[in-house]
Design an enzyme around this catalytic site. Structure first.
Site, PDB file in Angstrom:
ATOM      1  N   GLU A   1       0.838  -1.209   0.000  1.00 55.09           N
ATOM      2  CA  GLU A   1       0.000   0.000   0.000  1.00 55.09           C
ATOM      3  C   GLU A   1       0.869   1.254   0.000  1.00 55.09           C
ATOM      4  OE1 GLU A   1      -2.663  -0.687  -1.110  1.00 55.09           O
ATOM      5  OE2 GLU A   1      -4.243  -0.943   0.337  1.00 55.09           O
TER       6      GLU A   1
ATOM      7  N   THR B   1      -5.531   6.358  -5.472  1.00 59.59           N
ATOM      8  CA  THR B   1      -5.698   6.580  -4.034  1.00 59.59           C
ATOM      9  C   THR B   1      -4.825   7.734  -3.561  1.00 59.59           C
ATOM     10  OG1 THR B   1      -6.217   4.264  -3.718  1.00 59.59           O
ATOM     11  CG2 THR B   1      -5.489   5.479  -1.771  1.00 59.59           C
TER      12      THR B   1
HETATM   13  N1  LIG Z   1       0.309  -5.403  -8.620  1.00 57.17           N
HETATM   14  C1  LIG Z   1      -0.340  -4.222  -8.580  1.00 57.17           C
HETATM   15  N2  LIG Z   1      -1.675  -4.194  -8.512  1.00 57.17           N
HETATM   16  C2  LIG Z   1      -2.351  -2.986  -8.462  1.00 57.17           C
HETATM   17  N3  LIG Z   1      -1.741  -1.776  -8.463  1.00 57.17           N
HETATM   18  C3  LIG Z   1      -0.411  -1.791  -8.523  1.00 57.17           C
HETATM   19  C4  LIG Z   1       0.335  -2.992  -8.566  1.00 57.17           C
HETATM   20  N4  LIG Z   1       1.620  -2.674  -8.574  1.00 57.17           N
HETATM   21  C5  LIG Z   1       1.680  -1.331  -8.569  1.00 57.17           C
HETATM   22  N5  LIG Z   1       0.474  -0.787  -8.543  1.00 57.17           N
HETATM   23  C6  LIG Z   1       0.152   0.675  -8.517  1.00 57.17           C
HETATM   24  O1  LIG Z   1      -0.794   0.950  -7.481  1.00 57.17           O
HETATM   25  C7  LIG Z   1      -1.852   1.799  -7.985  1.00 57.17           C
HETATM   26  C8  LIG Z   1      -3.172   1.148  -7.632  1.00 57.17           C
HETATM   27  O2  LIG Z   1      -3.388   1.458  -6.319  1.00 57.17           O
HETATM   28  P1  LIG Z   1      -4.689   2.318  -5.946  1.00 57.17           P
HETATM   29  O3  LIG Z   1      -4.666   3.627  -6.613  1.00 57.17           O
HETATM   30  O4  LIG Z   1      -4.749   2.262  -4.459  1.00 57.17           O
HETATM   31  O5  LIG Z   1      -5.844   1.436  -6.609  1.00 57.17           O
HETATM   32  P2  LIG Z   1      -7.034   0.777  -5.818  1.00 57.17           P
HETATM   33  O6  LIG Z   1      -7.864   1.924  -5.351  1.00 57.17           O
HETATM   34  O7  LIG Z   1      -7.738  -0.084  -6.793  1.00 57.17           O
HETATM   35  O8  LIG Z   1      -6.366   0.005  -4.711  1.00 57.17           O
HETATM   36  C9  LIG Z   1      -1.753   1.862  -9.471  1.00 57.17           C
HETATM   37  O9  LIG Z   1      -1.572   3.211  -9.849  1.00 57.17           O
HETATM   38  C10 LIG Z   1      -0.515   1.073  -9.836  1.00 57.17           C
HETATM   39  O10 LIG Z   1       0.377   1.882 -10.515  1.00 57.17           O
HETATM   40  N1  LIG Z   2      -8.603   4.395   3.382  1.00 54.03           N
HETATM   41  C1  LIG Z   2      -8.089   4.450   2.028  1.00 54.03           C
HETATM   42  C2  LIG Z   2      -8.679   3.291   1.252  1.00 54.03           C
HETATM   43  C3  LIG Z   2      -8.232   3.214  -0.192  1.00 54.03           C
HETATM   44  O1  LIG Z   2      -8.966   2.169  -0.809  1.00 54.03           O
HETATM   45  P1  LIG Z   2      -8.703   1.782  -2.356  1.00 54.03           P
HETATM   46  O2  LIG Z   2      -9.587   0.612  -2.619  1.00 54.03           O
HETATM   47  O3  LIG Z   2      -9.089   2.990  -3.155  1.00 54.03           O
HETATM   48  O4  LIG Z   2      -7.245   1.470  -2.480  1.00 54.03           O
HETATM   49  C4  LIG Z   2      -8.462   5.793   1.387  1.00 54.03           C
HETATM   50  O5  LIG Z   2      -9.662   6.067   1.358  1.00 54.03           O
HETATM   51  O6  LIG Z   2      -7.551   6.534   0.966  1.00 54.03           O
END
Ligand SMILES: Nc1ncnc2c1ncn2[C@@H]1O[C@H](COP(=O)(O)OP(=O)(O)O)[C@@H](O)[C@H]1O
Ligand SMILES: N[C@@H](CCOP(=O)(O)O)C(=O)O
Length: 312
Positions: free
Chosen positions: A132, A184
């Site tokens: 994360e 995020t």
């Molecule tokens: N294996 C992976 N799976 C998903 N996201 C990844 C991975 N490796 C790196 N990332 C990076 O993390 C980001 C996704 O995280 P986030 O924005 O929190 O998406 P979500 O809200 O779906 O969790 C993407 O921008 C991507 O570049």
């Molecule tokens: N508490 C975080 C949760 C992010 O969830 P995601 O599914 O968008 O990765 C936030 O709200 O920033």
């Protein structure tokens, strides 16, 4: 002692973090969608990552959330080991459905199984939080914990980590994922750093009410507590159609809902399946009229969490 296994296949569920009022502390695992990962031990130390999903994601271990999580696990393991990871993402990155958490959690669950399960679930959450950090710059655990434990979890404390697994009555979860990306990290950047006392009182009343509703199997209390006066007013402006989906879903009988994680996905909870399907119709109608591509899911709480589903 590491298992003399060739490889395993891991399913890692999508998660709805925050659960409206519980920013960074509440989260729920879903039955669908799930990431699929194939992992095997390598004779040579190190991590080799590949994607079988067409997403343009980095494969350098320290830049991929799965790799960052495995590096943290390997640092604490007593022997030098190596892993090969093939990621087949069914949860689109930037969806608000815990895409980064699914890759992070699935990787450490698979690695732990291959090593003969030396680590606890809490250890695995700690390792996966490093994923994360790569994804959003913050080690939040509200997606990772339900992805690994299953069901609904409360992060009572992040440092030191204290995860409380909550009971929750069966519920349908209707999700619409507008095919726009909300990272995020961006959705955290826009948040105010201070809140008014009046808003804080309302928010912590809702969090306590929601947790009590889960524990008491009180659907009405759950519905009344699904209100966010701090994060949603700021983030909902990033999601076209949000207010209309929320209003019409409630009119269709949903208990309540809001932004899934950092968005753009929106989720609604329902007690009955026919209501959940009616909410899906609302979501389809709104985004069809807006001309925005979208995906919908009608699913339920996943009480299991990430797991090894087969040995190769
Ligand atoms: N294996 C992976 N799976 C998903 N996201 C990844 C991975 N490796 C790196 N990332 C990076 O993390 C980001 C996704 O995280 P986030 O924005 O929190 O998406 P979500 O809200 O779906 O969790 C993407 O921008 C991507 O570049
Ligand atoms: N508490 C975080 C949760 C992010 O969830 P995601 O599914 O968008 O990765 C936030 O709200 O920033």
């Amino acid at each position: 002692m590491a298992n003399e296994l060739k490889g395993v296949q891991v399913f890692a569920p999508a998660t709805v973090a925050n659960l409206v009022c519980g920013f960074d502390v509440l989260g729920m695992a879903l039955q669908q969608p799930q990431d699929v990962m194939t992992m095997r031990l390598r004779k040579e130390p190190g991590i080799v990552i590949s994607h079988a999903d067409g997403y343009d994601l980095p494969v350098e271990p320290e830049k991929n959330v799965a790799g960052a999580s495995l590096l943290a696990l390997m640092e604490e393991y007593s022997e030098k080991v190596g892993f090969e990871v093939i990621i087949d993402k069914r949860i689109k990155p930037g969806s608000g459905l815990g895409s980064s958490a699914a890759s992070s959690a699935g990787a450490v669950v698979g690695a732990n199984y291959l090593l003969g399960n030396p680590f606890s679930k809490e250890d695995l959450v700690r390792f996966a939080m490093n994923g994360e950090k790569v994804a959003s710059g913050v080690k939040h655990a509200d997606n990772i914990a339900p992805c690994i434990y299953g069901g609904v979890t409360l992060i009572q404390s992040i440092f030191p980590l204290n995860i409380v697994q909550l009971t929750a009555p069966p519920m349908y979860v209707t999700v619409v994922h507008p095919q726009i990306e909300v990272r995020t990290s961006d959705a955290r950047q826009i948040l105010r750093k201070e809140v008014q006392l009046k808003a804080a009182i309302k928010q912590w009343g809702n969090i306590a009410g929601l947790v009590a509703g889960f524990l008491k199997n009180d659907y009405d209390l759950i519905g009344r507590s699904l209100e966010d006066v701090i994060i949603e007013p700021v983030r909902s402006i990033l999601i076209p159609g949000f207010d209309e989906v929320k209003k019409k879903s409630k009119e269709a009988g949903a208990l309540g809902g809001g932004i899934s994680g950092s968005g753009p996905s929106i989720f609604m909870l329902s007690k009955e399946e026919y209501v959940a399907k009616g909410v899906e119709d609302v979501m389809i109608d709104v985004y069809t009229r807006l001309g925005i591509e979208f995906k919908t899911y009608v699913t339920m709480i996943n009480y299991e969490g990430a797991k090894v589903v087969s040995e190769k």
